[in-house]
Enzyme design. Structure first.
Site: not given
Length: 345
Positions: A183, A263-264, A202, A312-314, A293
């Protein structure tokens, strides 16, 4: 003849899996299909339900899975729980294809012990999430959410044109991208098209030659937090990344900066985020994922005026469905042709 049991749902429909599998495998397979009620009914997020230890984000029961599976050699699913008990009770099962970025609804240790190959679909929704992230950044930084909410309430807010309220353009902002995987790399590519200054952190991946030549800068997390107008999260959830953005990190960000999490939820301390937003230190946030969630309607984050929220629909795009189904179909074809898998877990 190989029997393929397919357990889909109302996003990853079993008929789509079946169509792609038959297109590649023809009369070498026979498919039997069923669909779960997700997302019209919520999935389970628990970690320690009896008989489902270690599994998360699943729908249905082991009994349901076994009833549909019967003697099939292949199981294809998105959300069905493949527990240790399921694997123990299905000696003919040899391949499980799960159309997700990670096999979180599969008892992986038991599968390995029993020689059941598990394959997944990494990157299936990377394009969808990357595009959504750009929309999320613009929605929060350009007052789209504020304008929408006020008009819904009957308030035509001319003050959104005031200099101290008006947002900035991507071409005049610095965006920090945490995580340079499937992503994150796509988010960087899209941001470059806007002329955005892009910082990436990263510790395990180097920038591509194209991004490096295009002016993208790889920096430490400390530098990114200090310099970015927008910080967007894209790492996987690991022990190292869980809670990686908390009170100290929010404090290190620029006054007025915006944080985006498509992301999360576990990546971020949401209590600390609430404090940073309500104190005025952060200018806003866009939250697509949450600590719990579905969200609690009383969650104070949901009441803040400087937050854009989505459930949470990405990854919910039609292209995601096509990509995942094609990837799983190719894995089934490779298995019945004695070819090595592309994405073993």
């Amino acid at each position: 003849m190989t029997t393929v049991a397919i357990i889909g749902d109302r996003f990853m429909e079993s008929s789509v899996f079946e169509r792609e599998i038959l297109a590649l495998c023809g009369d070498r397979v026979t498919c039997k299909c069923m669909d779960l009620a997700w997302p019209d009914e919520p999935m389970e997020h628990g970690y320690a339900a009896p008989g489902l230890e270690g599994l998360k984000e699943y729908m249905g029961t082991p009994e349901m899975v076994l009833s549909h599976l019967q003697d099939a050699q292949v199981l294809v699913t998105h959300l069905a729980p493949v527990s240790a008990g399921v694997l123990e009770s299905a000696p003919n099962l040899k391949l499980v294809g799960v159309s997700r970025g990670g096999p979180v609804n599969i008892a992986m240790e038991e599968a390995r012990q029993r020689g059941v190959l598990v394959v997944n679909t990494p990157g299936r929704n990377a394009s969808a999430v990357a595009e959504f992230t750009i929309g999320a950044i613009i929605a929060e930084t350009r007052n789209i959410t504020k304008g929408h909410d006020s008009l819904r309430a009957g308030d035509y807010r001319g003050d959104l044109y005031r200099a101290e309220i008006a947002g900035n353009e991507l071409s005049d902002m610095c965006v920090g991208v945490i995580g340079y995987g499937n992503v994150g790399t796509r988010v960087v590519k899209l941001l470059r098209a806007f002329g955005t200054r892009v910082l990436v952190t990263d510790p395990y991946v180097q920038l591509s030659v194209d991004d490096s030549r295009g002016g993208v800068e790889q920096v430490s997390l400390d530098t990114l937090l200090k310099e970015a107008d927008v910080v967007t999260l894209h790492p996987r959830v690991t022990k190292e990344t869980t809670g990686m953005i908390g009170a100290n990190e929010f404090a290190a960000m620029k006054p007025g900066a915006v944080v985006v999490n498509t992301a999360r939820g576990p990546l971020m301390d949401y209590d600390a985020l609430f404090e940073a937003l309500s104190s005025g230190h952060l200018g806003g946030a866009m939250l697509e994922t949450f600590a719990v969630e579905p969200t609690n309607p009383e969650d104070p984050l949901l009441q803040l005026p400087n937050v854009t929220l989505t459930p949470h629909i990405a990854g919910a795009s039609r292209k995601t469905v096509k990509i995942a189904a094609k990837k799983i179909a190719e894995e089934v074809r490779r298995w019945i042709s004695d070819e090595p898998p592309l994405s073993p877990c």
